[in-house]
Design a protein around this motif. Sequence first.
Motif, short mmCIF file in Angstrom:
data_model
loop_
_atom_site.label_atom_id
_atom_site.label_comp_id
_atom_site.label_asym_id
_atom_site.label_seq_id
_atom_site.Cartn_x
_atom_site.Cartn_y
_atom_site.Cartn_z
N LYS A 26 3.84 1.12 6.20
CA LYS A 26 5.25 0.99 6.54
C LYS A 26 5.77 2.34 7.06
CE LYS A 26 5.96 -3.29 5.01
NZ LYS A 26 4.66 -3.80 4.74
N HIS A 27 7.00 2.33 7.58
CA HIS A 27 7.61 3.53 8.16
C HIS A 27 8.96 3.80 7.53
CE1 HIS A 27 4.85 3.98 11.64
NE2 HIS A 27 4.68 2.69 11.45
N GLU A 28 9.45 5.03 7.73
CA GLU A 28 10.81 5.37 7.32
C GLU A 28 11.76 4.35 7.91
OE1 GLU A 28 12.43 9.36 8.29
OE2 GLU A 28 10.75 10.08 7.08
N GLY A 29 12.71 3.86 7.10
CA GLY A 29 13.68 2.89 7.57
C GLY A 29 13.28 1.45 7.29
N ASP A 30 11.98 1.21 7.01
CA ASP A 30 11.53 -0.16 6.70
C ASP A 30 12.01 -0.58 5.32
OD1 ASP A 30 10.19 -0.26 9.10
OD2 ASP A 30 8.17 -0.15 8.23
N ALA A 31 12.15 -1.89 5.15
CA ALA A 31 12.47 -2.46 3.84
C ALA A 31 11.20 -3.07 3.27
CB ALA A 31 13.55 -3.51 3.97
N ILE A 32 11.02 -2.95 1.96
CA ILE A 32 9.87 -3.58 1.30
C ILE A 32 10.38 -4.39 0.12
CG2 ILE A 32 8.22 -1.78 1.96
CD1 ILE A 32 8.40 -0.86 -1.04
N THR A 33 9.63 -5.42 -0.21
CA THR A 33 9.95 -6.25 -1.36
C THR A 33 8.82 -6.12 -2.36
OG1 THR A 33 11.10 -7.79 0.09
CG2 THR A 33 10.50 -8.60 -2.08
N ILE A 34 9.18 -5.86 -3.61
CA ILE A 34 8.18 -5.67 -4.67
C ILE A 34 8.46 -6.67 -5.77
CG2 ILE A 34 7.26 -4.07 -6.39
CD1 ILE A 34 8.12 -1.80 -4.45
N GLU A 35 7.41 -7.37 -6.16
CA GLU A 35 7.51 -8.29 -7.30
C GLU A 35 7.35 -7.46 -8.57
OE1 GLU A 35 8.22 -11.52 -7.32
OE2 GLU A 35 8.33 -11.54 -5.13
N ALA A 36 8.43 -7.31 -9.32
CA ALA A 36 8.40 -6.54 -10.57
C ALA A 36 8.53 -7.51 -11.74
CB ALA A 36 9.55 -5.54 -10.58
N PRO A 37 8.15 -7.06 -12.95
CA PRO A 37 8.29 -7.93 -14.12
C PRO A 37 9.72 -8.46 -14.29
CG PRO A 37 6.99 -6.01 -14.69
CD PRO A 37 7.50 -5.80 -13.29
N GLY A 38 10.71 -7.66 -13.90
CA GLY A 38 12.10 -8.08 -14.04
C GLY A 38 12.61 -8.89 -12.86
N GLY A 39 11.72 -9.25 -11.94
CA GLY A 39 12.12 -10.02 -10.77
C GLY A 39 11.80 -9.28 -9.48
N THR A 40 12.20 -9.86 -8.37
CA THR A 40 11.93 -9.27 -7.06
C THR A 40 12.94 -8.16 -6.77
OG1 THR A 40 11.11 -11.40 -6.30
CG2 THR A 40 11.69 -9.82 -4.61
N ARG A 41 12.42 -7.01 -6.31
CA ARG A 41 13.29 -5.87 -5.96
C ARG A 41 13.08 -5.55 -4.49
NH1 ARG A 41 15.24 -3.62 -10.97
NH2 ARG A 41 16.63 -2.56 -9.54
N GLU A 85 14.51 0.22 0.41
CA GLU A 85 14.42 0.76 1.77
C GLU A 85 13.71 2.11 1.68
OE1 GLU A 85 17.18 2.62 5.29
OE2 GLU A 85 18.10 1.14 3.97
N ILE A 86 12.80 2.34 2.62
CA ILE A 86 12.10 3.62 2.67
C ILE A 86 13.02 4.62 3.38
CG2 ILE A 86 10.08 4.86 3.51
CD1 ILE A 86 8.59 2.11 3.47
N VAL A 87 13.49 5.61 2.62
CA VAL A 87 14.45 6.58 3.13
C VAL A 87 13.75 7.77 3.78
CG1 VAL A 87 16.34 8.13 2.50
CG2 VAL A 87 16.11 5.91 1.37
#
Length: 158
Positions: free
Chosen positions: A132-147, A150-152
């Motif tokens: 990924k690159h600066e400015g991209d958004a990523i989605t991570i599946e965490a134990p507490g739900g989906t987070r 944004e890559i700053v």
Amino acid sequence: MRAPITMKGALRLRAELEELKSVKRPAVINAIAEARAHGDLKENAEYHAAREQQGFIEGRIKQLEAELSHAQVIDVSSLNAGSRVVFGATVELVDVDTDESKTYQIVGDLEADIKQGWIAISSPVARALIGKHEGDAITIEAPGGTREYEIVAVRYLG
């Protein structure tokens, strides 16, 4: 395939290995000899504790020697991936929902330490970031739900 490790990580692990061999191993050998001198080994807690400690030390020495002999040491400061996330990158993320900021460096599995912000290349967060690159958004599946993050910033600090 050789496992990647940062130059700093390799130096830290080599220092740990040296301490285990030159300080901790001799100390536990002395503790075993001292405990043996107390007599009956069946009921000698110090002896059994020292032998257990010796097992941990020898196991860690073997693990470090094996891992370091098969590691590919990478000088992160010499990487020129620009704003793209690759092994060794220090990545600043912002949680899209909470505005909470997090900073992680992607490191080898052996040197990972979440308290220091060092995440293993094999971790779900690192896998989501790689490529990924600066400015991209990523989605991570965490134990507490989906987070969603944004890559700053992406930096290669060494």
